[in-house]
Write a protein that holds these residues in place. Structure first.
Motif, PDB file in Angstrom:
ATOM      1  N   UNK A   1       0.842  -1.189   0.000  1.00 25.74           N
ATOM      2  CA  UNK A   1       0.000   0.000   0.000  1.00 25.74           C
ATOM      3  C   UNK A   1       0.878   1.240   0.000  1.00 25.74           C
ATOM      4  N   UNK A   2       0.661   2.098  -0.980  1.00 28.65           N
ATOM      5  CA  UNK A   2       1.437   3.330  -1.153  1.00 28.65           C
ATOM      6  C   UNK A   2       0.552   4.535  -0.899  1.00 28.65           C
ATOM      7  N   UNK A   3       1.158   5.711  -0.779  1.00 31.75           N
ATOM      8  CA  UNK A   3       0.336   6.908  -0.615  1.00 31.75           C
ATOM      9  C   UNK A   3      -0.240   7.315  -1.969  1.00 31.75           C
ATOM     10  N   UNK A   4      -0.997   8.392  -1.988  1.00 33.98           N
ATOM     11  CA  UNK A   4      -1.721   8.793  -3.205  1.00 33.98           C
ATOM     12  C   UNK A   4      -0.784   9.103  -4.364  1.00 33.98           C
ATOM     13  N   UNK A   5       0.481   9.452  -4.059  1.00 34.03           N
ATOM     14  CA  UNK A   5       1.452   9.773  -5.100  1.00 34.03           C
ATOM     15  C   UNK A   5       2.283   8.563  -5.521  1.00 34.03           C
ATOM     16  N   UNK A   6       2.019   7.436  -4.905  1.00 34.18           N
ATOM     17  CA  UNK A   6       2.765   6.230  -5.247  1.00 34.18           C
ATOM     18  C   UNK A   6       4.030   6.044  -4.449  1.00 34.18           C
TER      19      UNK A   6
ATOM     20  N   UNK B   1       8.740   8.968   8.717  1.00 34.55           N
ATOM     21  CA  UNK B   1       9.625  10.102   8.476  1.00 34.55           C
ATOM     22  C   UNK B   1       9.087  11.022   7.389  1.00 34.55           C
ATOM     23  N   UNK B   2       8.383  10.442   6.399  1.00 41.63           N
ATOM     24  CA  UNK B   2       7.788  11.271   5.336  1.00 41.63           C
ATOM     25  C   UNK B   2       6.454  11.864   5.764  1.00 41.63           C
ATOM     26  N   UNK B   3       5.900  11.354   6.842  1.00 36.10           N
ATOM     27  CA  UNK B   3       4.616  11.862   7.327  1.00 36.10           C
ATOM     28  C   UNK B   3       3.447  11.509   6.432  1.00 36.10           C
ATOM     29  N   UNK B   4       3.574  10.430   5.655  1.00 36.04           N
ATOM     30  CA  UNK B   4       2.512  10.075   4.707  1.00 36.04           C
ATOM     31  C   UNK B   4       1.792   8.787   5.093  1.00 36.04           C
ATOM     32  N   UNK B   5       1.953   8.353   6.334  1.00 39.03           N
ATOM     33  CA  UNK B   5       1.262   7.135   6.757  1.00 39.03           C
ATOM     34  C   UNK B   5      -0.220   7.394   6.961  1.00 39.03           C
ATOM     35  N   UNK B   6      -1.010   6.399   6.660  1.00 32.10           N
ATOM     36  CA  UNK B   6      -2.456   6.465   6.873  1.00 32.10           C
ATOM     37  C   UNK B   6      -2.820   5.314   7.800  1.00 32.10           C
ATOM     38  N   UNK B   7      -3.382   5.656   8.941  1.00 25.33           N
ATOM     39  CA  UNK B   7      -3.682   4.660   9.970  1.00 25.33           C
ATOM     40  C   UNK B   7      -5.128   4.194   9.814  1.00 25.33           C
ATOM     41  N   UNK B   8      -5.375   2.884   9.807  1.00 27.00           N
ATOM     42  CA  UNK B   8      -6.755   2.389   9.649  1.00 27.00           C
ATOM     43  C   UNK B   8      -7.714   2.988  10.661  1.00 27.00           C
TER      44      UNK B   8
ATOM     45  N   UNK C   1      -5.275   7.636  -0.134  1.00 31.63           N
ATOM     46  CA  UNK C   1      -5.097   9.006   0.325  1.00 31.63           C
ATOM     47  C   UNK C   1      -6.455   9.664   0.482  1.00 31.63           C
ATOM     48  N   UNK C   2      -6.497  10.879   0.994  1.00 34.67           N
ATOM     49  CA  UNK C   2      -7.773  11.553   1.250  1.00 34.67           C
ATOM     50  C   UNK C   2      -8.679  11.651   0.029  1.00 34.67           C
ATOM     51  N   UNK C   3      -8.131  12.012  -1.132  1.00 32.52           N
ATOM     52  CA  UNK C   3      -8.970  12.156  -2.327  1.00 32.52           C
ATOM     53  C   UNK C   3      -9.466  10.802  -2.809  1.00 32.52           C
ATOM     54  N   UNK C   4      -8.613   9.802  -2.707  1.00 35.07           N
ATOM     55  CA  UNK C   4      -9.029   8.454  -3.109  1.00 35.07           C
ATOM     56  C   UNK C   4     -10.162   7.979  -2.222  1.00 35.07           C
TER      57      UNK C   4
END
Length: 968
Positions: A641-646, A652-659, A687-690
């Motif tokens: 599972x990747x963020x909205x940008x792949x 560290x990148x701050x792009x984690x999404x917690x269930x 990601x949020x838009x997805x």
């Protein structure tokens, strides 16, 4: 209003408008926990097990690790598993799901060690059993936390009785499975380079390694000849390495018979150079320029080409040979050897060979039976051992994974000895421990291995006589792969893998329950104590006391008993690789549990792509060593599972999404729907838009379900119409249901949830909401007890039962809500039902082809009317009575069997096969269909809003004849 003006009757109250309490706003975050409580109260999972006569279907759970909150990968993984289990249950199987946890191993041990370090204590000063108990308590706490987090996602299973690798029975079985390797001859102790973590002080498996960029030293080191003649006598062979610390362990230099080599003379150099004019060096011709440049040589000449055969039998001197104070430590022969692993892509064309610190190097020595030449120069903290001159005690990496002093000390000594011509730094991909994130070293150390190529004399050789042969045969003949590329990946790994390193130098795990005879070499046939009675005593003790029994005082004497003299043997205290633990789960879950399988084989293993080198891999090797074949029939693999940008998610990148955050905002069903809408076989993005897009799809589907519920208010069995008596439009819906039933079942059987949801969603929103419901709303709302209305409600009832069931494995909460809106009995649940039987004779391809033609005409007609509405000629399509020209007489005949005003949602329609006038509306993609707009004539019916000539000519004022009949 004037007193003498009659009031218009309240016709709205006479309509059969949809009635339902089903809300458009789902409120899932607050309502889902109520359904979870309800399912637990009525015991849904246990009641499903009570259904008799069903064929078992078992998905075996790959155990997550009990050491932290769940991440989005866990949510994806467990949701896919849940959809597999639920869908197969609803297809008529007894689909069991026993969740499990991996509880042993380094990450948990590391956490307890950290706690000690914070208190200034050393783990080695703590009683080992007390330490293990702390590890057990830590794992128990996280199992409880993760169990509730999984349940909140709507995952159904035997949560009250999961499997834990640290349960006493599991530890006993793991020990018993290890003993099978002990007894069948595949277990041996060997000394070879393994991936070693200096930080965690243990050997690591390939599955415990990840690769990160690392800056390493690079050096070019010349070796002089002992026995060369002619112009080679004064020449030196140059090697290149990124691990200077391995030079003290050098035992050979490798070349390749297929590489072109040359002898080169230095003519001139820069002032600061470690080379001198006149010196002779050997290089691969393709690499000489780079090396000469790095060693600050300004001019050089090729003396001649050198055939690789000239190196055969030549002996070199170690760069440290003859050094004062080394006491002859490096005064040994360094042979030149040929090796296929040598290339002229980088370096010098010659490879420094330290068999204690490299896999290729080790294989070269093993092929020559030179294992007695192995070195043991590096300790468990990556420090040079006391016997190594100059470097004793210096570390390669320190306790925090930072570079130690070893590399620079070796380089400095090479400079002093004249044994270096160039140095530099390079950033390259380097193996790191996935837990400590620290770099590892390849280190020769005694370890326990399971041979993958020794013949196993266990009589289970239907698929091969060795672990490797059995595994490869299983992959190709016994297992179905989803996606198929999973087969290729695992096959190539098994085909080329080395023996399995079973041992770890840790405390928290299942020990290698074996004894070795003092004074014997590992190659001696009596080195290992093999005794069935001893094995049985160990397993019996583990069953009652857990693996801690191995560490109790007097354990050796207790277990060996009178089978041998305990004083003659040493007890092994290494613990098993945790992948052996999880690889053995088929034995204590599938084989031993009542809710396991008769043959100990799972229908499905389902995990991420990383498990081709992890759980799929270890389970395959373990089972092939003990049962003769793979423990699974299907292997399903999902991506990452990747963020909205792949991008890969990281804190560290701050792009984690917690269930948990998604569930708090949207509800678990939105998370589950995201899983169903993705192609899980590849990497997915979130990601949020997805998620907003997923929520929009959910709302559209919810609206469809709400319409059905509202339209079915008050429907009962007495109103049902038999399929053969239904109008053509309803029979077409039956046909689509039959088509879809096959598609849904096939999709679920193939684990294609994206295909299932896409098919059902498109059917619900396009075929139903945008077409069938739109066409039938007028009959449903305005008709009395007509065939069209009763048929429509009958079809809606059929649709209700199928769509709720088809989507129940995906939208577990929402479909339960929909179901309970109609069936509110105390113990009712959609999850206690199966997919309804859908008769095959509902299929009617000719009818479907005809309806497809009708829908093409409808598209042109509605497009023509939309233009009139946009131009404000009309406000609603009910103000129109278009003339529809259709050139194909067959289509005209079909259209005459359909209620056209309902089809086009107009007050009237004139259908003709006559040629259309030039001004008629046309669409290029629909040849032969034209529409001439005409306004409807008459007055507006105050009940159905159609404009018809007969309005006002019936008993009920201001209504049309149809509405007058409905009013009675």
């Amino acid at each position: 209003m004037c007193a003498d003006t009659p009031e218009t009757p309240d016709y709205k109250s006479t309509l059969n408008l949809p009635k339902t309490d089903f809300p458009m706003r789902a409120g899932l975050p607050k309502r889902e926990p109520q359904w979870l409580e309800r399912w637990e109260k009525i015991g849904v999972y246990d009641r499903l097990r009570e259904k008799e006569g069903r064929e078992p279907f078992t998905l075996h759970d790959g155990p997550p690790y009990a050491n932290g909150h769940l991440h989005i990968g866990h949510a994806l993984n467990k949701t896919i598993k849940d959809m597999i289990v639920r869908s197969h249950q609803m297809m008529g199987f007894d689909a069991r799901y026993v969740p499990g946890w991996d509880c042993h191993g380094l990450p948990i041990e590391w956490k307890i060690e950290e706690k000690y370090r914070q208190k200034g204590k050393n783990k080695d000063d703590v009683d080992v059993v007390d330490f293990r108990q702390e590890c057990r308590k830590f794992a128990e706490g996280w199992v409880d936390i993760q169990r509730e987090e999984f349940k909140r996602m709507g995952i159904a299973g035997n949560w009250e009785d999961p499997y834990l690798t640290m349960a006493y029975h599991a530890e006993a079985v793991i020990a018993g499975e290890f003993q099978k390797f002990l007894m069948n001859g595949t277990l041996y102790q060997g000394s070879k380079p393994v991936m070693w973590s200096p930080v965690e002080k243990t050997a690591l498996a390939e599955a415990e390694i990840e690769y990160h960029d690392h800056k390493s030293h690079t050096i070019w080191v010349p070796f002089g000849f002992q026995n060369a003649s002619g112009d080679l006598a004064e020449a030196r062979v140059v090697i290149w390495t990124t691990t200077p610390w391995t030079i003290p362990s050098n035992k050979a230099v490798a070349y390749n018979n297929k590489v072109a080599y040359g002898l080169y003379r230095v003519e001139s150099t820069e002032e600061e150079s470690w080379t001198k004019p006149g010196e002779l060096y050997l290089f691969a011709n393709a690499l000489v320029a780079d090396t000469m440049n790095r060693s600050r040589v300004t001019a050089y000449n090729k003396v001649r080409d050198v055939e690789p055969s000239e190196f055969d039998g030549l002996i070199l001197n170690h760069p440290f040979a003859g050094l004062d104070e080394a006491n002859g430590y490096w005064d040994y022969d360094v042979p030149m050897i040929d090796g296929d692993h040598v290339t002229d892509d980088a370096g010098t064309g010659f490879v420094h060979t330290a068999p204690s610190h490299g896999a290729d190097d080790y294989e070269c020595f093993m092929a020559r039976n030179w294992l007695d030449r192995m070195t043991h120069n590096v300790g468990e903290e990556s420090e040079f051992l006391p016997h190594v001159p100059f470097f004793a005690g210096l570390q390669i990496f320190d306790r925090k994974g930072k570079e130690g002093k070893a590399n620079n000390a070796v380089i400095a000594k090479l400079v002093e000895a004249g044994g270096i011509i160039a140095r530099g730094r390079i950033t390259h991909s380097y193996p790191h421990s996935w837990r400590s994130k620290a770099p590892i070293v390849f280190r020769n150390t005694p370890q326990w291995f399971a041979s993958v190529d020794r013949e196993i004399g266990d009589g289970q050789d239907q698929y091969g006589k060795t672990i490797r042969d059995r595994a490869l045969t299983s992959i190709d003949e016994l297992v179905k792969w989803t996606p198929q590329k999973g087969r290729n990946r695992l096959f190539s790994m098994i085909e080329s893998r080395p023996d399995w390193v079973l041992s770890r130098q840790r405390a928290w795990g299942v020990p290698l329950t074996c004894f070795v005879k003092k004074g014997l070499l590992p190659t001696d046939p009596d080195f290992l104590l093999r005794d069935a009675a001893i094995n049985a005593r160990i397993v019996e003790a583990f069953e009652a006391e857990g693996a801690d029994a191995w560490y109790m005082d007097g354990a050796k004497e207790r277990f060996i008993g009178d089978a041998a003299n305990p004083d003659d043997y040493e007890q092994v205290f290494d613990v098993l690789d945790v992948w052996f633990d999880s690889g053995s789960t088929h034995a204590f879950v599938l084989r031993d549990r009542e809710d396991g399988t008769k043959d100990g084989i799972a229908d499905v293993y389902m995990e991420g792509t990383d498990q081709h080198r992890g759980w799929f891999h270890s389970s395959l090797l373990q089972a092939c060593g003990t049962t003769g074949r793979a423990p699974y029939r299907n292997v399903v693999t999902h991506g990452f599972t990747l963020d909205a940008k792949g991008n890969k998610m990281s804190k560290s990148l701050g792009n984690t999404i917690v269930p948990e955050k998604i569930i708090q905002q949207y509800g678990a069903d939105i998370l589950r729907l995201w899983v169903a809408q993705t192609d899980y076989t590849a990497d997915q993005r979130i990601g949020p838009e997805i998620l907003k897009g997923v929520a929009d799809s959910y709302r559209r589907l919810r609206n469809t379900m709400r319409f059905m519920l509202g339209s079915l208010d008050g429907f009962d069995e007495a109103q049902k119409v038999e399929p053969e008596d239904m109008p053509r439009l309803e029979r077409w819906v039956l046909h689509r249901m039959a088509e879809l039933d096959h598609e849904v079942r096939s999709g679920y059987q193939a684990f294609d949830f994206q295909g299932v949801f896409s098919a059902v969603f498109n059917f619900a929103t396009v075929d139903l909401s945008s077409f069938y419901f739109d066409v039938r709303k007028d009959a449903l709302y305005c008709d009395g007890d007509t065939l069209a209305a009763r048929s429509a409600r009958t079809v809606l009832d059929m649709l209700f039962h199928r769509i709720t069931a088809w989507l129940a494995p995906i939208l577990v909460f929402t479909m339960e809500e929909v179901w309970l809106e109609r069936y509110s009995e105390e113990d009712a649940s959609i999850h206690l039902t199966d997919f309804p039987h859908t008769p095959a004779d509902w299929l009617d391809e000719p009818l479907a082809e005809n309806l497809a033609k009708v829908r093409r005409v409808r598209r042109v007609t509605t497009a023509a009317l939309e233009l009139q509405r946009q131009d404000k000629v009309i406000g609603s399509s009910l103000e129109a009575a278009p003339v529809v020209h259709v050139e194909d007489p067959e289509v005209v005949a079909i259209l005459r069997t359909v209620p056209l005003d309902d089809l086009f949602i107009t007050s009237g329609v004139v259908l003709t096969g006559d040629p259309a006038p030039a001004e008629a509306f046309r669409m290029p993609e629909y040849d032969g269909i034209s529409v001439v707009f005409e306004k409807a004539e008459g007055d507006k019916c105050q009940r159905c809003w159609k404009i018809l000539p007969d309005v006002g000519h019936h008993a009920h004022p201001d209504v049309c004849g149809r509405c007058n009949d409905a009013l009675g």
